[in-house]
Write a protein that holds these residues in place. Sequence first.
Motif, PDB file in Angstrom:
ATOM      1  N   ALA A   1      -4.768  79.484  67.370  1.00 19.65           N
ATOM      2  CA  ALA A   1      -4.954  78.072  67.689  1.00 19.65           C
ATOM      3  C   ALA A   1      -6.453  77.865  67.888  1.00 19.65           C
ATOM      4  CB  ALA A   1      -4.190  77.679  68.950  1.00 19.65           C
ATOM      5  N   ASP A   2      -6.879  76.615  67.979  1.00 22.28           N
ATOM      6  CA  ASP A   2      -8.273  76.363  68.323  1.00 22.28           C
ATOM      7  C   ASP A   2      -8.599  77.134  69.594  1.00 22.28           C
ATOM      8  OD1 ASP A   2      -8.288  74.660  66.177  1.00 22.28           O
ATOM      9  OD2 ASP A   2      -8.516  72.814  67.352  1.00 22.28           O
ATOM     10  N   VAL A   3      -9.810  77.635  69.684  1.00 21.90           N
ATOM     11  CA  VAL A   3     -10.142  78.544  70.780  1.00 21.90           C
ATOM     12  C   VAL A   3      -9.877  77.933  72.153  1.00 21.90           C
ATOM     13  CG1 VAL A   3     -12.606  77.922  70.897  1.00 21.90           C
ATOM     14  CG2 VAL A   3     -11.874  80.220  71.547  1.00 21.90           C
ATOM     15  N   VAL A   4     -10.116  76.643  72.307  1.00 24.82           N
ATOM     16  CA  VAL A   4      -9.900  76.023  73.616  1.00 24.82           C
ATOM     17  C   VAL A   4      -8.441  75.651  73.853  1.00 24.82           C
ATOM     18  CG1 VAL A   4     -12.267  75.190  73.831  1.00 24.82           C
ATOM     19  CG2 VAL A   4     -10.544  73.745  72.743  1.00 24.82           C
ATOM     20  N   ALA A   5      -7.591  75.829  72.827  1.00 24.16           N
ATOM     21  CA  ALA A   5      -6.159  75.545  72.959  1.00 24.16           C
ATOM     22  C   ALA A   5      -5.371  76.801  73.309  1.00 24.16           C
ATOM     23  CB  ALA A   5      -5.618  74.921  71.678  1.00 24.16           C
ATOM     24  N   MET A   6      -6.050  77.855  73.697  1.00 23.03           N
ATOM     25  CA  MET A   6      -5.385  79.101  74.061  1.00 23.03           C
ATOM     26  C   MET A   6      -4.242  78.903  75.067  1.00 23.03           C
ATOM     27  SD  MET A   6      -7.033  82.479  75.802  1.00 23.03           S
ATOM     28  CE  MET A   6      -7.336  81.534  77.307  1.00 23.03           C
ATOM     29  N   PRO A   7      -4.383  78.049  76.082  1.00 23.54           N
ATOM     30  CA  PRO A   7      -3.276  77.887  77.030  1.00 23.54           C
ATOM     31  C   PRO A   7      -1.979  77.403  76.404  1.00 23.54           C
ATOM     32  CG  PRO A   7      -5.310  77.027  77.962  1.00 23.54           C
ATOM     33  CD  PRO A   7      -5.582  77.320  76.518  1.00 23.54           C
TER      34      PRO A   7
ATOM     35  N   PRO B   1       1.286  82.521  80.821  1.00 21.68           N
ATOM     36  CA  PRO B   1       0.387  82.927  81.907  1.00 21.68           C
ATOM     37  C   PRO B   1       0.096  84.425  81.862  1.00 21.68           C
ATOM     38  CG  PRO B   1       1.999  81.366  82.731  1.00 21.68           C
ATOM     39  CD  PRO B   1       2.409  81.690  81.327  1.00 21.68           C
ATOM     40  N   ALA B   2      -1.153  84.772  82.076  1.00 21.82           N
ATOM     41  CA  ALA B   2      -1.600  86.147  81.864  1.00 21.82           C
ATOM     42  C   ALA B   2      -2.203  86.761  83.125  1.00 21.82           C
ATOM     43  CB  ALA B   2      -2.622  86.198  80.733  1.00 21.82           C
TER      44      ALA B   2
END
Length: 210
Positions: free
Chosen positions: A82-88, A93-94
């Motif tokens: 996904a777009d890098v800022v759309a990782m969430p 949860p990690a």
Amino acid sequence: MYDQAKLSELIRFARVDAGATVIDVYPGDGDWTRLFSDTVGPEGRVYSFVPAEVAHFKNDPVGLMRTLAKEPGRKNVEAVSADVVAMPEATQPADVVWLHLFYHDLHTALIQKKGATAAQFNRAVYERLKPAGRYVIVDHAAAAGSGTSDTQALHRIDPASVRAEVEAAGFVLDAESALLANKDDSHAIKVFDPSIKGKTDRFAYRFVKP
């Protein structure tokens, strides 16, 4: 990659344990994804996260990670993009978000082409980590005081700038390691130059989400 002793120490530094959930950001050939997969075991989870900004590369990074996830014993691995800022939105949860030689790219035209900024990415990491989760960054060091000026030309970044940016997102510096330091690196050479490739002065930070 590093020798086995350094690999083991870096995994300990990241505090990756059995049963943990890890997000390996921009996994390259997948070496770290495999190591994390072995470490977290069948009760853990590893997201091999390929930013969409690099998904078009000729080596097909998404396809490589999907193939890796099908290897025997890799049922705990999921390839996502996904777009890098759309990782969430692409992961769960990690316990650990891991960046190996990638943070400086957040300041390059390649990663910023869709409008992403380092500040936005750091906030995304903060959102995705569980309380007390670890954000671990290993990168090529630039000269002290250079800030982000060498990210594009040399693929290096001043460690102080990384710390300031990550702390601005709400993280607390928990530990740093000089395991990969190289005092003979002038910090003035591009990291791909044969004279320094694989031997750059590297810093490691472990931040914690309070």
